[in-house]
Design a protein around this motif. Structure first.
Motif, PDB file in Angstrom:
ATOM      1  N   ALA A   1       0.840  -1.208   0.000  1.00  0.00           N
ATOM      2  CA  ALA A   1       0.000   0.000   0.000  1.00  0.00           C
ATOM      3  C   ALA A   1       0.874   1.256   0.000  1.00  0.00           C
TER       4      ALA A   1
ATOM      5  N   LEU B   1       1.129   4.073  -2.826  1.00  0.00           N
ATOM      6  CA  LEU B   1       0.934   5.478  -2.459  1.00  0.00           C
ATOM      7  C   LEU B   1       2.050   6.342  -3.037  1.00  0.00           C
TER       8      LEU B   1
ATOM      9  N   VAL C   1      -5.954   8.236  -3.140  1.00  0.00           N
ATOM     10  CA  VAL C   1      -6.648   7.761  -1.933  1.00  0.00           C
ATOM     11  C   VAL C   1      -7.525   6.557  -2.255  1.00  0.00           C
ATOM     12  N   TRP C   2      -8.241   6.649  -3.376  1.00  0.00           N
ATOM     13  CA  TRP C   2      -9.104   5.527  -3.762  1.00  0.00           C
ATOM     14  C   TRP C   2      -8.284   4.279  -4.044  1.00  0.00           C
TER      15      TRP C   2
ATOM     16  N   ASN D   1      -5.284   3.570  -2.888  1.00  0.00           N
ATOM     17  CA  ASN D   1      -4.709   3.072  -1.648  1.00  0.00           C
ATOM     18  C   ASN D   1      -5.734   2.275  -0.844  1.00  0.00           C
ATOM     19  N   ARG D   2      -6.962   2.790  -0.796  1.00  0.00           N
ATOM     20  CA  ARG D   2      -8.011   2.071  -0.055  1.00  0.00           C
ATOM     21  C   ARG D   2      -8.345   0.742  -0.730  1.00  0.00           C
ATOM     22  N   ARG D   3      -8.421   0.772  -2.055  1.00  0.00           N
ATOM     23  CA  ARG D   3      -8.709  -0.459  -2.772  1.00  0.00           C
ATOM     24  C   ARG D   3      -7.598  -1.485  -2.569  1.00  0.00           C
TER      25      ARG D   3
ATOM     26  N   ARG E   1      -5.593  -1.738   0.020  1.00  0.00           N
ATOM     27  CA  ARG E   1      -5.694  -2.289   1.373  1.00  0.00           C
ATOM     28  C   ARG E   1      -6.836  -3.290   1.487  1.00  0.00           C
ATOM     29  N   ASP E   2      -7.967  -2.978   0.849  1.00  0.00           N
ATOM     30  CA  ASP E   2      -9.088  -3.912   0.896  1.00  0.00           C
ATOM     31  C   ASP E   2      -8.737  -5.225   0.194  1.00  0.00           C
ATOM     32  N   GLU E   3      -8.035  -5.105  -0.951  1.00  0.00           N
ATOM     33  CA  GLU E   3      -7.681  -6.313  -1.692  1.00  0.00           C
ATOM     34  C   GLU E   3      -6.643  -7.144  -0.959  1.00  0.00           C
TER      35      GLU E   3
END
Length: 435
Positions: A16, A20, A172-173, A175-177, A179-181
């Motif tokens: 991540a 970033l 940001v999107w 990075n969040r994706r 982390r979720d994956e």
């Protein structure tokens, strides 16, 4: 002595952060690119505006009546734009309010005029031919360089900020994706860190993703094969220790009888043989104890002094123990560790061994064994401590220290060799019993 490995960032966290940084780099690159492109496009747009203004103003000047050369600057509405009508020979025929009183002398097309100190402004000028009553003339329409720079800066900053804002939102999107994956992978990593293949009650959590399910299946298969191999080795070692213990007991009995019947000059050799056989018997007893437990702890409250009284202690080694010492440990494993440590002391010519027991502030027990044997050099002690901390036993220490360290680690502690003035010392730290 702490044996816990340094905590490293998770795979999900590292990836991540990498995404970033990559996103930030591309967002900055996009912002700079947009800035450069916008600067060029704004320059072209302003030049086209000057050219269009020149055309319109030329048509108006052809239709207007003759104007006086001297005009007032008090009614000026803008100081950023100006025009001049220059006749033959460079004579200033007409000009806009606040335009330089000195005529511009420039070739047709676009040119940059740098102020010579007379009017205080630099100009971007468009020159086009325009017939006048006096003869061929030139219409010059200009804009201040400061105004153009201000326009370029405002438009460039607005465009670059918009690009950075879009890039930041995408970052940001993303990075969040990411982390979720990667969350299932992080969960599987944590489960693997706590997975003990030798404990049949432990199972790795089911995985929904196909690639992680394949990893889980491979790890479980590897764990089963490892557990089977360890079980086979334990069974073989236990059987071998059992098979050796009976013949060794018979050998000791035969050597005892031979000592009584031997001639005086033969007794010393027979005594050394019996001592070697007795040491082998103690090692076999320790190995049998260790492999019988399989390092699976059976915690209980035990009397250490009573435990020592039941151990096969080396002949000629005097123990200095406290009157009473209670602790929580696995009896068989602790017995195996103590047998080997006492045998080590005897082998290094120790005649006295002092045992002390201390309670640890955070729970657990510290056993300190200090003998008057040969000891080791300082560099050897440091090397042994390093090997114990890294669990790199092979080629750096004998069976006694290795087994004692394994037993201490099984109890949540470890083994350490402190500095002593003479002889040799061992600190065996046992962790607190589970609640």
């Amino acid at each position: 002595m702490s044996n816990a490995p340094a905590r490293r960032p998770s795979i999900a966290g590292r990836l991540a952060r990498q995404l970033l940084l990559i996103s930030m780099f591309w967002a900055l690159l996009a912002g700079v690119s947009v800035w450069l492109v916008v600067q060029e496009e704004v320059d072209e747009l302003l030049d086209e505006t000057l050219q269009a203004s020149s055309q319109v103003l030329g048509q108006l000047l052809r239709q207007r009546l003759p104007m006086p050369a001297e005009i007032a600057d008090s009614d000026d509405l803008s100081t950023h734009f100006a025009w001049q009508l220059v006749g033959p020979g460079g004579t200033l025929l007409h000009r806009s309010p606040l335009a330089p009183v000195k005529p511009w002398r420039l070739p047709p097309g676009f040119s940059d005029w740098e102020d010579d100190g007379t009017d205080g402004d630099d100009w971007r000028v468009h020159v086009r031919p325009l017939p006048t009553a006096a003869g061929p003339g030139w219409l010059m329409v200009a804009q201040t360089s400061a105004e153009r720079k201000e326009v370029r800066t405002r438009v460039g900053l607005a465009s670059a900020f918009s690009a950075l804002l879009v890039g930041g939102l995408c970052m940001v999107w993303l990075n969040r994706r990411a982390r979720d994956e990667l969350a299932p992978l992080a969960d599987l990593t944590e489960a693997l860190a706590q997975y003990d293949p030798l404990d049949s009650r432990q199972l790795l959590p089911e995985q929904q993703r196909r690639e992680l399910a394949a990893i889980r299946a491979a790890v479980l298969d590897l764990g089963q094969r490892l557990a089977q191999r360890v079980a086979n080795e334990r069974a073989f070692s236990a059987h071998a220790a059992h098979a050796l213990r009976t013949p060794l007991a018979g050998m000791d009995a035969q050597l005892a009888m031979a000592l009584r019947e031997a001639l005086p000059e033969q007794r010393a050799r027979l005594q050394r043989t019996r001592e070697a056989g007795d040491r082998l018997r103690r090692v076999v007893t320790a190995l049998l104890t260790l492999f019988r437990t399989g390092m699976s702890l059976q915690w209980q409250r035990l009397d250490l002094i009573m435990l020592l009284s039941h151990l096969p202690l080396p002949d000629g080694l005097i123990l200095d123990t406290p009157d009473q010492a209670w602790l929580d440990a696995d009896t068989d494993l602790l017995a195996a560790a103590l047998i080997n440590l006492l045998d080590n002391a005897c082998r290094h010519r120790a005649t006295q061994l002092r045992l002390r027991v201390h309670s640890q502030p955070g729970g657990g027990t510290l056993l300190t064994l200090t003998d008057n044997g040969e000891g080791v050099a300082e560099w050897q002690r440091v090397d042994l401590n390093d090997a114990l901390e890294r669990q790199q036993y092979e080629g750096r220490m004998g069976l006694g220290l290795m087994m004692a360290d394994l037993v201490a680690r099984a109890h949540g502690g470890g083994l350490r060799l402190p500095v002593v003035a003479e002889g040799f010392a061992v600190e065996l730290r046992l962790g607190p019993a589970p609640i």
